[in-house]
Design a protein around this motif. Structure first.
Motif, PDB file in Angstrom:
ATOM      1  N   UNK A   1      42.012  38.681  30.208  1.00 21.01           N
ATOM      2  CA  UNK A   1      42.521  39.320  31.414  1.00 21.01           C
ATOM      3  C   UNK A   1      42.269  40.827  31.363  1.00 21.01           C
ATOM      4  N   UNK A   2      42.509  41.428  30.205  1.00 20.76           N
ATOM      5  CA  UNK A   2      42.275  42.874  30.067  1.00 20.76           C
ATOM      6  C   UNK A   2      40.791  43.211  30.220  1.00 20.76           C
ATOM      7  N   UNK A   3      39.921  42.371  29.656  1.00 22.11           N
ATOM      8  CA  UNK A   3      38.487  42.607  29.818  1.00 22.11           C
ATOM      9  C   UNK A   3      38.114  42.518  31.295  1.00 22.11           C
ATOM     10  N   UNK A   4      38.640  41.515  31.989  1.00 18.40           N
ATOM     11  CA  UNK A   4      38.344  41.364  33.416  1.00 18.40           C
ATOM     12  C   UNK A   4      38.789  42.597  34.196  1.00 18.40           C
ATOM     13  N   UNK A   5      39.979  43.104  33.901  1.00 24.40           N
ATOM     14  CA  UNK A   5      40.472  44.297  34.593  1.00 24.40           C
ATOM     15  C   UNK A   5      39.589  45.506  34.283  1.00 24.40           C
ATOM     16  N   UNK A   6      39.191  45.627  33.024  1.00 25.74           N
ATOM     17  CA  UNK A   6      38.350  46.749  32.610  1.00 25.74           C
ATOM     18  C   UNK A   6      36.993  46.703  33.316  1.00 25.74           C
ATOM     19  N   UNK A   7      36.377  45.526  33.309  1.00 24.05           N
ATOM     20  CA  UNK A   7      35.055  45.360  33.912  1.00 24.05           C
ATOM     21  C   UNK A   7      35.119  45.581  35.420  1.00 24.05           C
ATOM     22  N   UNK A   8      36.146  45.055  36.026  1.00 24.43           N
ATOM     23  CA  UNK A   8      36.314  45.196  37.472  1.00 24.43           C
ATOM     24  C   UNK A   8      36.359  46.678  37.860  1.00 24.43           C
ATOM     25  N   UNK A   9      37.086  47.457  37.098  1.00 23.72           N
ATOM     26  CA  UNK A   9      37.192  48.884  37.391  1.00 23.72           C
ATOM     27  C   UNK A   9      35.909  49.635  37.060  1.00 23.72           C
ATOM     28  N   UNK A  10      35.314  49.338  35.915  1.00 19.17           N
ATOM     29  CA  UNK A  10      34.130  50.085  35.471  1.00 19.17           C
ATOM     30  C   UNK A  10      32.943  49.879  36.406  1.00 19.17           C
ATOM     31  N   UNK A  11      32.805  48.641  36.928  1.00 17.79           N
ATOM     32  CA  UNK A  11      31.640  48.333  37.762  1.00 17.79           C
ATOM     33  C   UNK A  11      31.993  48.221  39.243  1.00 17.79           C
ATOM     34  N   UNK A  12      33.192  48.687  39.586  1.00 16.48           N
ATOM     35  CA  UNK A  12      33.602  48.822  40.989  1.00 16.48           C
ATOM     36  C   UNK A  12      33.514  47.486  41.744  1.00 16.48           C
ATOM     37  N   UNK A  13      34.147  46.485  41.162  1.00 20.57           N
ATOM     38  CA  UNK A  13      34.178  45.152  41.763  1.00 20.57           C
ATOM     39  C   UNK A  13      35.603  44.791  42.162  1.00 20.57           C
ATOM     40  N   UNK A  14      35.715  44.047  43.248  1.00 19.43           N
ATOM     41  CA  UNK A  14      37.036  43.554  43.652  1.00 19.43           C
ATOM     42  C   UNK A  14      37.518  42.444  42.731  1.00 19.43           C
ATOM     43  N   UNK A  15      36.601  41.570  42.358  1.00 21.40           N
ATOM     44  CA  UNK A  15      36.898  40.456  41.471  1.00 21.40           C
ATOM     45  C   UNK A  15      35.641  40.132  40.667  1.00 21.40           C
ATOM     46  N   UNK A  16      35.800  39.272  39.671  1.00 23.23           N
ATOM     47  CA  UNK A  16      34.656  38.791  38.907  1.00 23.23           C
ATOM     48  C   UNK A  16      34.706  37.270  38.872  1.00 23.23           C
ATOM     49  N   UNK A  17      33.588  36.672  38.495  1.00 24.99           N
ATOM     50  CA  UNK A  17      33.528  35.234  38.237  1.00 24.99           C
ATOM     51  C   UNK A  17      33.847  35.021  36.774  1.00 24.99           C
ATOM     52  N   UNK A  18      34.740  34.107  36.472  1.00 25.82           N
ATOM     53  CA  UNK A  18      35.128  33.821  35.094  1.00 25.82           C
ATOM     54  C   UNK A  18      34.448  32.533  34.639  1.00 25.82           C
ATOM     55  N   UNK A  19      33.758  32.603  33.508  1.00 24.90           N
ATOM     56  CA  UNK A  19      33.048  31.430  32.987  1.00 24.90           C
ATOM     57  C   UNK A  19      33.345  31.287  31.501  1.00 24.90           C
ATOM     58  N   UNK A  20      33.681  30.089  31.068  1.00 31.70           N
ATOM     59  CA  UNK A  20      33.974  29.838  29.668  1.00 31.70           C
ATOM     60  C   UNK A  20      33.141  28.697  29.135  1.00 31.70           C
ATOM     61  N   UNK A  21      32.853  28.749  27.839  1.00 33.84           N
ATOM     62  CA  UNK A  21      32.128  27.676  27.166  1.00 33.84           C
ATOM     63  C   UNK A  21      32.931  27.220  25.966  1.00 33.84           C
ATOM     64  N   UNK A  22      33.179  25.899  25.885  1.00 36.58           N
ATOM     65  CA  UNK A  22      33.778  25.292  24.700  1.00 36.58           C
ATOM     66  C   UNK A  22      35.166  25.875  24.438  1.00 36.58           C
ATOM     67  N   UNK A  23      35.414  26.423  23.252  1.00 40.28           N
ATOM     68  CA  UNK A  23      36.693  27.067  22.969  1.00 40.28           C
ATOM     69  C   UNK A  23      37.024  28.100  24.048  1.00 40.28           C
ATOM     70  N   UNK A  24      36.016  28.757  24.580  1.00 38.94           N
ATOM     71  CA  UNK A  24      36.243  29.755  25.619  1.00 38.94           C
ATOM     72  C   UNK A  24      36.862  29.192  26.877  1.00 38.94           C
ATOM     73  N   UNK A  25      36.756  27.873  27.094  1.00 39.03           N
ATOM     74  CA  UNK A  25      37.381  27.278  28.277  1.00 39.03           C
ATOM     75  C   UNK A  25      38.894  27.193  28.130  1.00 39.03           C
ATOM     76  N   UNK A  26      39.376  27.131  26.903  1.00 40.96           N
ATOM     77  CA  UNK A  26      40.828  27.177  26.682  1.00 40.96           C
ATOM     78  C   UNK A  26      41.358  28.527  27.149  1.00 40.96           C
ATOM     79  N   UNK A  27      40.653  29.583  26.766  1.00 45.34           N
ATOM     80  CA  UNK A  27      41.028  30.927  27.176  1.00 45.34           C
ATOM     81  C   UNK A  27      40.820  31.104  28.679  1.00 45.34           C
TER      82      UNK A  27
END
Length: 369
Positions: A137-163
């Motif tokens: 969540x913190x990475x998403x907030x950071x990226x959203x602000x740094x690259x001037x985006x309203x939202x991002x697409x979230x994608x997970x693989x394997x263990x990353x899908x739990x997160x």
């Protein structure tokens, strides 16, 4: 080092090896890395290519950003493992995606370059799934602000899908959509299906060694504790019969990707196994309790990429969950010639599927004023 990918968890078990074989070709690896680095340079004036540390969850975590056009939608890709970073392998499959998306990868706490940043003994108390979800969540907030985006697409693989699932459920306001690749819905159900597949294949191939080893852990998962040793036995044979990479008995292309990665040096590559061994024991009990079957309503569009031959995180529970969940938009995409490693096994279909099912959700959204 013998490596087994378990339903989202990379299991590394020590075995005899000749270290000299790992070292003799370092000069050749260095030359190859330079070729790959040159090919992969983002040269478009509108593009972005950055690698840097950001303060996430109280520690420095490494972030890698690549894309041909900064105006494209951003995908935040949450890697598997735990502690199996994706950054050293992105050179193998990611370049076509970068023409249509800006792809953000990060090495999670205890993984890869991030593992090298922080003394392990200071991390121990934070190695828990809720902390990983908050990190995403913190990475998403950071990226959203740094690259001037309203939202991002979230994608997970394997263990990353739990997160990823946890982050999407906790902070849906940050994301246009969620994409699960090799989604974990129920760890216990995945283990049962994978074991049954391993037994079936072992008998079909008259593999007496496999039959004997699998019988030694039956019933599985059963009522006994799911120890690392039992999991390694089951995973060894499920993956030997193509449950990790379809039609392959091994996935060395993935495990050795770091040797040629322009993003990683030798120290970073060594941190992959070190981080995995550090993280696995701490996360395994929590991972074995993961169960998203009771999630009946999903707050954002959800897309699942499912390998027909996946017996690492079997796709049937994901398909069943997707059919009954309520969501603003939902799609399931079957990859007939893939197991667990979909972006590597069918990269063309991965790109086309993202363009057809996911990118329109971000492009059509109202823009920030």
């Amino acid at each position: 080092m013998k490596k087994i990918l378990m339903g989202g968890v990379l299991l590394a078990s020590l075995c005899a090896g000749v270290q000299g074989q790992e070292c003799k070709s370092q000069a050749e690896y260095a030359k190859a890395r330079e070729v790959i680095r040159d090919l992969g340079r983002i040269v478009a004036p509108s593009g972005v290519q950055e690698a840097y540390k950001a303060r996430i969850g109280g520690i420095d975590q490494w972030i890698n950003v690549r894309g041909q056009d900064k105006d494209n939608p951003v995908i935040l890709f949450v890697h598997g493992g735990p502690a199996s970073p994706l950054i050293p392998a992105i050179w193998q499959f990611q370049r076509p995606l970068e023409e249509y998306f800006t792809i953000v990868n990060y090495d999670q706490r205890g993984a890869g370059k991030t593992f090298n940043e922080t003394a392990p003994d200071t991390l121990s108390d934070s190695i828990h799934i809720p902390r990983y979800i908050d990190d995403a969540i913190e990475v998403a907030e950071y990226v959203k602000a740094r690259y001037h985006k309203d939202k991002v697409i979230l994608m997970g693989h394997s263990w990353g899908t739990v997160i990823g699932m946890g982050a999407a459920l906790k902070r849906p306001d940050l994301f246009f959509a969620y994409v699960g690749i090799g989604q974990v819905i129920s760890t216990q159900e995945n283990e049962r299906i994978s074991f049954d597949y391993a037994v079936e294949q072992s008998k079909a191939h008259n593999n007496e060694k496999a039959i004997k080893e699998l019988a030694s852990i039956a019933p599985y998962p059963g009522d006994q504790p799911l120890t690392r040793e039992r999991i390694v036995t089951e995973r060894t044979w499920a993956q030997y019969y193509g449950g990790l990479s379809a039609y392959r008995d091994s996935s060395d292309y993935f495990y050795n990707a770091g040797k040629l990665s322009p993003e990683y040096n030798d120290c970073d590559v060594s941190a992959i196994d070190a981080g995995n061994m550090f993280s696995l024991g701490r996360l395994l009990p929590e991972f074995l309790r993961v169960d998203y079957r009771n999630v009946r309503s999903f707050p954002i569009p959800v897309v699942m990429f499912m390998g027909r031959n996946d017996y690492t995180t079997p796709s049937v529970p994901t398909d069943q969950w997707l059919k009954r969940v309520k969501a603003p938009y939902k799609r399931g995409v079957w990859f007939e010639h893939s197991a667990h490693m979909i972006p590597w096994e069918e990269p063309g279909k991965t790109l086309v599927s993202l363009l057809e099912t996911v990118r329109p959700l971000a492009v059509a959204a109202p823009k920030r004023k």
